[in-house]
Design an enzyme around this catalytic site. Structure first.
Site, PDB file in Angstrom:
ATOM      1  N   CYS A  74       0.817  -1.221   0.000  1.00  0.00           N
ATOM      2  CA  CYS A  74       0.000   0.000   0.000  1.00  0.00           C
ATOM      3  C   CYS A  74       0.845   1.264   0.000  1.00  0.00           C
ATOM      4  O   CYS A  74       0.613   2.174  -0.801  1.00  0.00           O
ATOM      5  CB  CYS A  74      -0.998  -0.015   1.154  1.00  0.00           C
ATOM      6  SG  CYS A  74      -0.250  -0.009   2.807  1.00  0.00           S
ATOM      7  N   HIS A 122      -2.358   1.020   6.939  1.00  0.00           N
ATOM      8  CA  HIS A 122      -2.796   0.947   5.547  1.00  0.00           C
ATOM      9  C   HIS A 122      -3.025   2.361   5.025  1.00  0.00           C
ATOM     10  O   HIS A 122      -3.420   3.255   5.768  1.00  0.00           O
ATOM     11  CB  HIS A 122      -4.091   0.132   5.433  1.00  0.00           C
ATOM     12  CG  HIS A 122      -4.453  -0.186   4.015  1.00  0.00           C
ATOM     13  ND1 HIS A 122      -3.727  -1.071   3.244  1.00  0.00           N
ATOM     14  CD2 HIS A 122      -5.450   0.273   3.220  1.00  0.00           C
ATOM     15  CE1 HIS A 122      -4.280  -1.150   2.045  1.00  0.00           C
ATOM     16  NE2 HIS A 122      -5.331  -0.334   1.998  1.00  0.00           N
ATOM     17  N   HIS A 134      -5.978   1.348  -3.893  1.00  0.00           N
ATOM     18  CA  HIS A 134      -5.060   0.850  -2.871  1.00  0.00           C
ATOM     19  C   HIS A 134      -4.587  -0.549  -3.224  1.00  0.00           C
ATOM     20  O   HIS A 134      -5.137  -1.209  -4.105  1.00  0.00           O
ATOM     21  CB  HIS A 134      -5.714   0.878  -1.487  1.00  0.00           C
ATOM     22  CG  HIS A 134      -6.802  -0.135  -1.313  1.00  0.00           C
ATOM     23  ND1 HIS A 134      -6.835  -1.002  -0.248  1.00  0.00           N
ATOM     24  CD2 HIS A 134      -7.885  -0.438  -2.065  1.00  0.00           C
ATOM     25  CE1 HIS A 134      -7.911  -1.781  -0.353  1.00  0.00           C
ATOM     26  NE2 HIS A 134      -8.560  -1.442  -1.435  1.00  0.00           N
TER      27      HIS A 134
END
Length: 164
Positions: A74, A122, A134
């Site tokens: 990510c 994240h 993402h």
């Protein structure tokens, strides 16, 4: 004042204080600009490049620690797409959250951070229309996801973005 009279005003007071305390415990609220609020043609060239680079990454495989077309995690996706737009960003999601300018209103091209607790684990790139690009995790690939589900709202920590 009798004992009964004091209970009458203490109960609402306690309820009010409890509500205020609980409201203070909730995390940051997602405030996203829609394309109606920030039309694509009014985006800076840097934001437009970030979004174009992120779209080109769709389908890339997830690879822990990766930040190249052969695979990304990510924060590697963020680093790769921002670097292609000429903007240097730190490597990890938590470093990005701590070191980049914070945003109250998330605009297309900004970063959105998620985690359990106070540490970002994240990060995704906001596209507009309550969607982000993402790298979701092992065995998956870079994708677009809706931010309209509880999962993201429950884990949202905030937003940042160095792009003008």
């Amino acid at each position: 004042m009798t004992r009964c009279d004091s209970r009458r005003w203490l109960t609402p007071l306690w309820i009010t204080l409890a509500c205020l305390w609980l409201a203070g415990c909730s995390g940051p609220q997602m405030r996203m600009a829609d394309f109606d609020d920030s039309p694509a043609d009014s985006l800076s060239i840097e934001r437009a490049m970030i979004l174009a680079n992120a779209r080109q990454a769709l389908g890339l495989p997830y690879r822990y620690g990766g930040s190249s077309p052969s695979g990304v995690d990510c924060s590697g996706l963020v680093q790769m797409t921002y670097q292609a737009a000429g903007i240097a960003v730190p490597r990890t999601a938590e470093q990005q959250r701590q070191r980049l300018p914070q945003r109250e209103l998330v605009r297309p091209g900004d970063l959105m951070f998620f985690g359990s607790g106070s540490k970002a684990t994240h990060v995704g790139i906001y596209m507009g229309d309550q969607r982000m690009i993402h790298a979701p995790g092992s065995g998956r690939s870079v994708t677009v996801t809706s931010l309209g589900i509880d999962y993201w709202h429950e884990r949202y920590l905030g937003a940042a973005g160095p792009a003008p």
